[in-house]
Design a protein around this motif. Structure first.
Motif: not given
Length: 298
Positions: A80-90, A115-119, A139-145, A178-181
């Motif tokens: 589980d730890e190995k999978a967490f460390f190697e996770a490819e997307l958040i 890659k950052g974070v994908k909402l 919404v949009g850019d105001e979320i991370p702000k 942060i990818e707003l998606n």
């Protein structure tokens, strides 16, 4: 799956459970939406960050390094730890407390750096009868702000408690990509989620994860939504996917009715019976705040 740390909403819930704090707690909950982490939630997220880094570096966390009130569960397996460390997307819910948890808990994770974070709007909390904490605000850019502003505000309000947190720390964790998606437009529902809607969200998210190119994905979200997911795939308490007839959907979405004497219908009474103790106390407090005004859905 990572559930967010303690929020200001959760803090208000704790006050509601204390004698004499029903109305004040309910007012605190109802006065805002998209509640941020409180100082405890921030420390919880940072504690998780320290824990996985210590596991990665094969080090033990000293007792004196664990903040007061923070406790760790059982040690995960090596796989589980190995999978967490190697996770490819958040993925993260776009609600403020979840994204704040994501940024602190996963600080310096290889994937967040690259890659950052994908909402992901489907990771938002389930909207129940009193769920103002499931309502978004930006919404949009105001979320991370908003995420950054709320962290700075909590630091200014509790500098003596958050003495190990600085504005530079906040700047560091909030400068990742942060990818707003799918959050560029209104991404939350003001009405209470029906079982059919929850099942649809579960189906959409699971299909997104299943057919993703990434083998391991970290999702940061909320307790009620994760609970529904566990019921769907582990406990069998949630029918998934739920294909309701037109009549069943109308019954679920039917507004609460009152009889000629103003008594709540049996259907509404049944809903109240299914409430948790915290939900029931909150609802009772809210009714005392507005005794002459009928509270609508949400």
């Amino acid at each position: 799956f990572i559930r967010h740390g303690e929020s200001k909403w959760n803090e208000a819930e704790h006050k509601i459970m204390k004698k004499g704090a029903l109305v004040s707690g309910a007012k605190a909950m109802a006065s805002q939406r998209d509640h941020a982490l409180n100082h405890i939630g921030i420390e919880q997220a940072r504690a998780l960050n320290r824990r996985w880094k210590a596991a990665r570096d094969q080090q033990e966390i000293k007792a004196e390094d664990v903040p007061s009130g923070i406790s760790y569960g059982e040690k995960p397996t090596t796989d589980d730890e190995k999978a967490f460390f190697e996770a490819e997307l958040i993925y993260s819910s776009p609600l403020t407390r979840a994204l704040q948890t994501c940024l602190f808990a996963l600080e310096d994770h290889p994937t967040i750096l690259e890659k950052g974070v994908k909402l992901q709007r489907q990771l938002r909390e389930v909207k129940n009868r009193i769920g103002w904490d499931a309502l978004g605000k930006e919404v949009g850019d105001e979320i991370p702000k908003r995420v950054k502003e709320q962290l700075s505000m909590e630091l200014k309000e509790k500098p003596e408690i958050l003495k190990n947190l600085s504005e530079d720390d906040i700047k560091k964790v909030t400068q990742v990509k942060i990818e707003l998606n799918d959050t560029l437009t209104h991404w939350w529902d003001p009405d209470r989620d029906t079982s059919a809607e929850i099942s649809e969200r579960l189906s959409d998210l699971i299909h997104t994860l299943r057919f993703s190119q990434e083998k391991t994905i970290i999702c940061v979200g909320h307790s009620l939504f994760f609970r529904e997911m566990c019921r769907a795939f582990i406990g069998g308490g949630h029918c998934f996917p739920k294909n309701l007839s037109e009549k069943e959907q109308q019954q679920q979405e039917e507004p609460e009715q009152k009889d000629a004497e103003g008594s709540t219908s049996p259907k509404s009474k049944k809903r109240e019976e299914l409430m948790s103790e915290e939900e029931r106390l909150t609802w009772e407090a809210l009714k005392t705040m507005a005794p002459k005004k009928k509270l609508g859905k949400g």
